[in-house]
Design a protein around this motif. Structure first.
Motif, PDB file in Angstrom:
ATOM      1  N   GLY A  91       0.750  -1.286  -0.069  1.00  0.00           N
ATOM      2  CA  GLY A  91      -0.020  -0.040  -0.112  1.00  0.00           C
ATOM      3  C   GLY A  91       0.706   1.222   0.016  1.00  0.00           C
ATOM      4  O   GLY A  91       0.444   2.353   0.774  1.00  0.00           O
ATOM      5  N   ARG A  92       1.798   1.283  -0.697  1.00  0.00           N
ATOM      6  CA  ARG A  92       2.652   2.480  -1.023  1.00  0.00           C
ATOM      7  C   ARG A  92       2.028   3.471  -1.658  1.00  0.00           C
ATOM      8  O   ARG A  92       1.777   3.229  -2.926  1.00  0.00           O
TER       9      ARG A  92
ATOM     10  N   ALA B 273      -3.700   2.747  -2.985  1.00  0.00           N
ATOM     11  CA  ALA B 273      -4.699   3.007  -2.040  1.00  0.00           C
ATOM     12  C   ALA B 273      -5.328   1.552  -2.099  1.00  0.00           C
ATOM     13  O   ALA B 273      -6.008   1.121  -1.171  1.00  0.00           O
TER      14      ALA B 273
ATOM     15  N   VAL C 268      -3.667  -0.682   0.087  1.00  0.00           N
ATOM     16  CA  VAL C 268      -3.960  -0.481   1.554  1.00  0.00           C
ATOM     17  C   VAL C 268      -5.254  -0.930   1.907  1.00  0.00           C
ATOM     18  O   VAL C 268      -5.511  -1.620   2.881  1.00  0.00           O
TER      19      VAL C 268
ATOM     20  N   ARG D 285      -5.710  -4.043   4.683  1.00  0.00           N
ATOM     21  CA  ARG D 285      -6.727  -3.839   5.713  1.00  0.00           C
ATOM     22  C   ARG D 285      -7.552  -4.550   5.867  1.00  0.00           C
ATOM     23  O   ARG D 285      -7.952  -5.418   7.085  1.00  0.00           O
TER      24      ARG D 285
ATOM     25  N   TYR E   2       5.980   0.951   4.630  1.00  0.00           N
ATOM     26  CA  TYR E   2       4.779   0.900   4.178  1.00  0.00           C
ATOM     27  C   TYR E   2       3.720  -0.230   4.307  1.00  0.00           C
ATOM     28  O   TYR E   2       2.687  -0.082   4.531  1.00  0.00           O
TER      29      TYR E   2
ATOM     30  N   LEU F 190       1.281   0.029   7.060  1.00  0.00           N
ATOM     31  CA  LEU F 190       0.215   0.768   7.028  1.00  0.00           C
ATOM     32  C   LEU F 190      -1.070   0.154   7.130  1.00  0.00           C
ATOM     33  O   LEU F 190      -2.038   0.554   7.845  1.00  0.00           O
ATOM     34  N   PRO F 191      -1.329  -0.795   6.187  1.00  0.00           N
ATOM     35  CA  PRO F 191      -2.610  -1.430   6.316  1.00  0.00           C
ATOM     36  C   PRO F 191      -3.001  -2.158   7.835  1.00  0.00           C
ATOM     37  O   PRO F 191      -4.153  -2.031   8.067  1.00  0.00           O
TER      38      PRO F 191
ATOM     39  N   VAL G 243       5.224   6.553   7.912  1.00  0.00           N
ATOM     40  CA  VAL G 243       4.292   5.630   8.606  1.00  0.00           C
ATOM     41  C   VAL G 243       3.967   6.024   9.989  1.00  0.00           C
ATOM     42  O   VAL G 243       2.740   6.261  10.484  1.00  0.00           O
TER      43      VAL G 243
END
Length: 394
Positions: A62-63, A76, A79, A83, A104, A107-108, A132
């Motif tokens: 998700g970079r 996006a 991500v 998630r 990155y 992040l999710p 992040v």
């Protein structure tokens, strides 16, 4: 220690700098009877040193970077998918807390932990808060740092911050109580040169010529171990042969801890894990921060050890053969100077980093009744690993 078995998820970017401390924390938590799962990306799953008992779940990184809108859309989408996958893991694994190590790929997972209302802790390895980690800093329950001074960390968050240091590999930490290798006016001067996981071309170009410029009395006692890129290694070998300097060269050293144990002086980059290992063992260094590192964090990483007298830092634009020879001569011409620098580096170490970080992680979690329920339940690691494997094949 909690005295009960809990589940923890560690989320880390796909580099050794993010994953080495994650591995160290995983081992410490497992020693305390907990179950741990790792979330990273495909690159991170290949990093050497992962404990065999630690299941690795691969999520899209998700970079979101650059100026290309198509890249944003792809990032996006990664991500959102990551998630969703992390939430599925949480349903089966039921973590007490989630620890993010930046990068990155974390992040999710951190977004999922927030959505699931699971306690979250950040660990920052560098002396500059990563992007992040910066995004989540005001949203998490605790922030663990590796340096006393961390740039880009809002002072208003001071109540969340705990200085623990940067956990290092067990085989490196085991060297902390060993004495600095004997170095006299007649003994060999063993120099270890590395440039990160892929080597560094600037080191291959500058170091052999810099060593050749040392006074004969010092140059004749050199013994060099250097990591170099595959495409550079033959040219480096030729340079050392031309200068008559014995050097062992390789693109990768499996037994880096053993190499570090025998070294009198380190020359290389200033990544967070490098600084942590040098200070854990107590080895003097000449550091050349990577100039393109995000937010110039490698330069910031050198501040503490340089101020203490354990290392010298040279900006890459000033890293010439003559400057390197000058700095080596200043550090190694007198045996006591090198020994004093080694002791100064040792004093910068955080040998209890993994334990202190584990203590912080254990301080967040479910109510005691939930811990009792978990103790009576089967570990969910096998189920969640299979679930993630199926999702990864979708």
């Amino acid at each position: 220690m909690t005295g009960v078995s809990r589940h923890y998820v560690l989320a880390a970017g796909g580099t050794g700098g993010h994953l080495i401390p994650a591995f160290a924390l995983a081992l410490e938590l497992e020693k305390r009877g907990h179950h741990v799962a790792l979330i990273t990306d495909e690159r991170g799953a290949q990093i050497p040193g992962k404990p065999e008992s630690l299941p690795a779940h691969i999520l899209p990184p998700g970079r979101i970077a650059g100026l290309n809108p198509l890249g944003w859309l792809k990032g996006a989408k990664g991500v959102i998918e990551g998630r969703r996958m992390a939430l599925r893991l949480f349903e089966s694994f039921q973590p007490t807390a989630v620890v993010g190590f930046g990068g990155y790929p974390a992040l999710p997972t951190m977004l999922a932990a927030r959505a699931a209302k699971i306690p979250t802790i950040l660990h920052e390895q560098n002396a500059v808060l990563g992007r992040v980690n910066r995004f989540f800093a005001s949203r998490v329950d605790a922030i663990a740092t590796s340096f006393a001074q961390v740039d880009r960390l809002d002072p208003k968050l001071a109540d969340k911050v705990t200085l623990v240091g940067n956990p290092v590999r067990e085989e490196v930490l085991a060297l902390r109580e060993a004495p600095f290798p004997m170095f006299t006016g007649e003994s060999l001067l063993r120099i270890l040169v590395t440039g990160g996981s892929q080597g560094a071309r600037v080191l291959s170009e500058v170091v052999p010529d810099g060593l050749a410029m040392l006074p004969t009395a010092l140059r004749s006692r050199l013994q060099v171990i250097q990591q170099a890129r595959a495409e550079d290694i033959e040219a480096v070998r030729h340079r050392y042969a031309t200068h008559g300097i014995p050097a062992e060269l390789a693109t990768y050293f499996e037994n880096m801890a053993e190499r570090l144990a025998g070294a009198h002086l380190f020359i290389g980059r200033a990544g967070a894990s490098t600084i942590a290992e040098l200070s854990a063992v107590g080895r003097p260094a000449i550091l050349i921060p990577l100039p393109i590192a995000t937010d110039d964090h490698q330069a910031a990483n050198t501040r503490e050890i340089v101020a203490a007298g354990g290392a010298r830092a040279i900006r890459q634009e000033k890293f010439t053969a003559s400057e390197l020879a000058k700095q080596i001569q200043a550090m190694a011409q007198h045996p006591e100077t090198l020994a004093n620098a080694a002791h100064a580096a040792w004093n910068c170490g955080y040998p209890n980093a993994a334990k202190d970080l584990a203590d912080l992680v254990e301080s967040f979690g479910g109510a005691p009744m939930m811990d009792v329920i978990r103790m009576g339940a089967k570990p969910a690691t096998t189920k969640s690993k299979e679930a993630l494997a199926l999702e990864g094949a979708e």
